[in-house]
Motif scaffolding. Structure first.
Motif, PDB file in Angstrom:
ATOM      1  N   ALA A 118       0.932  -1.427   0.050  1.00  0.00           N
ATOM      2  CA  ALA A 118      -0.014  -0.121  -0.053  1.00  0.00           C
ATOM      3  C   ALA A 118       0.731   1.271   0.086  1.00  0.00           C
ATOM      4  N   SER A 119       2.165   1.181   0.629  1.00  0.00           N
ATOM      5  CA  SER A 119       2.901   2.616   0.726  1.00  0.00           C
ATOM      6  C   SER A 119       4.139   2.290  -0.224  1.00  0.00           C
ATOM      7  N   TRP A 120       4.224   1.372  -1.341  1.00  0.00           N
ATOM      8  CA  TRP A 120       5.522   1.393  -1.759  1.00  0.00           C
ATOM      9  C   TRP A 120       5.343   2.487  -3.120  1.00  0.00           C
ATOM     10  N   THR A 121       6.525   2.862  -3.607  1.00  0.00           N
ATOM     11  CA  THR A 121       6.696   3.732  -4.499  1.00  0.00           C
ATOM     12  C   THR A 121       7.591   3.252  -5.591  1.00  0.00           C
ATOM     13  N   MET A 122       7.370   3.775  -6.946  1.00  0.00           N
ATOM     14  CA  MET A 122       8.430   3.345  -8.030  1.00  0.00           C
ATOM     15  C   MET A 122       9.306   4.337  -8.704  1.00  0.00           C
ATOM     16  N   GLU A 123      10.635   3.995  -8.832  1.00  0.00           N
ATOM     17  CA  GLU A 123      11.379   4.682  -9.431  1.00  0.00           C
ATOM     18  C   GLU A 123      11.923   4.250 -10.829  1.00  0.00           C
ATOM     19  N   ALA A 124      11.867   5.069 -11.798  1.00  0.00           N
ATOM     20  CA  ALA A 124      12.311   4.308 -13.204  1.00  0.00           C
ATOM     21  C   ALA A 124      13.942   4.753 -13.197  1.00  0.00           C
ATOM     22  N   TYR A 156       3.780   0.753 -13.434  1.00  0.00           N
ATOM     23  CA  TYR A 156       4.501   1.171 -14.565  1.00  0.00           C
ATOM     24  C   TYR A 156       3.526   1.695 -15.551  1.00  0.00           C
ATOM     25  N   ASP A 157       2.378   0.686 -15.817  1.00  0.00           N
ATOM     26  CA  ASP A 157       1.355   1.245 -17.154  1.00  0.00           C
ATOM     27  C   ASP A 157       0.576   2.252 -16.376  1.00  0.00           C
ATOM     28  N   ALA A 158       0.222   2.429 -15.318  1.00  0.00           N
ATOM     29  CA  ALA A 158      -0.460   3.565 -14.640  1.00  0.00           C
ATOM     30  C   ALA A 158       0.466   4.826 -15.045  1.00  0.00           C
ATOM     31  N   GLN A 159       1.645   4.650 -14.469  1.00  0.00           N
ATOM     32  CA  GLN A 159       2.438   6.146 -14.585  1.00  0.00           C
ATOM     33  C   GLN A 159       2.747   6.492 -16.092  1.00  0.00           C
ATOM     34  N   LYS A 160       2.556   5.516 -16.966  1.00  0.00           N
ATOM     35  CA  LYS A 160       2.918   5.884 -18.674  1.00  0.00           C
ATOM     36  C   LYS A 160       1.704   6.063 -19.201  1.00  0.00           C
ATOM     37  N   GLY A 161       0.481   5.951 -18.293  1.00  0.00           N
ATOM     38  CA  GLY A 161      -0.825   6.288 -18.897  1.00  0.00           C
ATOM     39  C   GLY A 161      -1.425   5.112 -19.814  1.00  0.00           C
ATOM     40  N   GLN A 162      -0.785   3.991 -19.658  1.00  0.00           N
ATOM     41  CA  GLN A 162      -1.201   2.855 -20.456  1.00  0.00           C
ATOM     42  C   GLN A 162      -2.212   2.215 -20.155  1.00  0.00           C
ATOM     43  N   THR A 163      -3.081   1.434 -20.946  1.00  0.00           N
ATOM     44  CA  THR A 163      -4.191   0.581 -20.521  1.00  0.00           C
ATOM     45  C   THR A 163      -3.746  -0.961 -20.814  1.00  0.00           C
ATOM     46  N   PRO A 164      -3.518  -1.723 -19.937  1.00  0.00           N
ATOM     47  CA  PRO A 164      -2.870  -3.086 -20.331  1.00  0.00           C
ATOM     48  C   PRO A 164      -3.601  -3.715 -21.156  1.00  0.00           C
TER      49      PRO A 164
END
Length: 205
Positions: A16-22, A197-205
């Motif tokens: 719930a409280s994890w974050t992503m860094e590219a 990743y998809d959500a950050q890129k605005g992609q729909t799986p």
């Protein structure tokens, strides 16, 4: 059907409280880092290059190979994980995806006993089952598991009496193997990471 452990509910609560860094995002070359926010030490990385995806960090390390874009491979299962199919694509030790579980072995041994003793006298059957449970609970260890069944017998009376039940291990004993907790965690982490990743890129799986 029983959910895999850890369950999706448990995993979602943990993440719930994890974050992503590219760290890198160059076509099929990706290096994504996922970390517990707020200064926590827990983390894992997803690294891809053509035909390969690696997950590593505060978890087991698994390398998968199947498609040129491995994100597409894992997206093909939607939001669900597919441990059996995904295991076939592990290239650095697919046997690690499964591990011995005493409760699984114990349940299989009792099920074998129950199906083999349906015609036994009920009081004797109950007594034999209690003795088997005692034997199983006395040595919950992977290396002694089969010996428990090999050495177990139930007799009608004292030591010299007729044997009423003994396990038939001619076709092998229950192996007690089930999906490894860390492997399932990694499967869920891959699916979750790709969704982030998809959500950050605005992609729909």
């Amino acid at each position: 059907m029983k959910d895999y452990e850890p369950t999706q509910e448990q995993f979602d609560k943990d993440m719930a409280s994890w974050t992503m860094e590219a760290l890198r995002d160059d076509g099929l070359y990706r290096h994504l880092r996922f970390r517990l926010s707020g200064g926590g030490f827990r983390w894992f990385d997803i690294v891809t290059w053509p035909d390969t995806l690696v997950i590593t960090g505060d978890c087991e390390t698994f390398t998968f190979k199947r498609l040129e874009d491995m994100f597409e491979f894992f997206r093909s299962s939607g939001s669900r994980i597919n441990p059996g199919y995904w295991q076939e694509k592990i290239t650095d030790g697919r046997d690690r995806a499964r591990s011995f579980d005493w409760d699984t072995f114990r349940a299989a041994a009792l099920a074998d006993f129950d199906s083999s003793t349906e015609d036994m006298n009920p009081p004797q059957r109950l007594e034999a089952r209690d003795e088997l449970i005692e034997a199983l609970d006395s040595e919950p260890d992977e290396y002694g598991a089969v010996d428990v069944l090999r050495n177990f017998s139930y007799r009608d009376g004292g030591p010299g009496a007729k044997v009423l039940f003994r396990f038939d291990l001619s076709d092998g004993a229950p192996d007690g193997m089930t999906w490894d907790f860390h492997y399932i965690w990694c499967c869920r982490a891959i699916a979750w990471a790709i969704a982030q990743y998809d959500a950050q890129k605005g992609q729909t799986p």
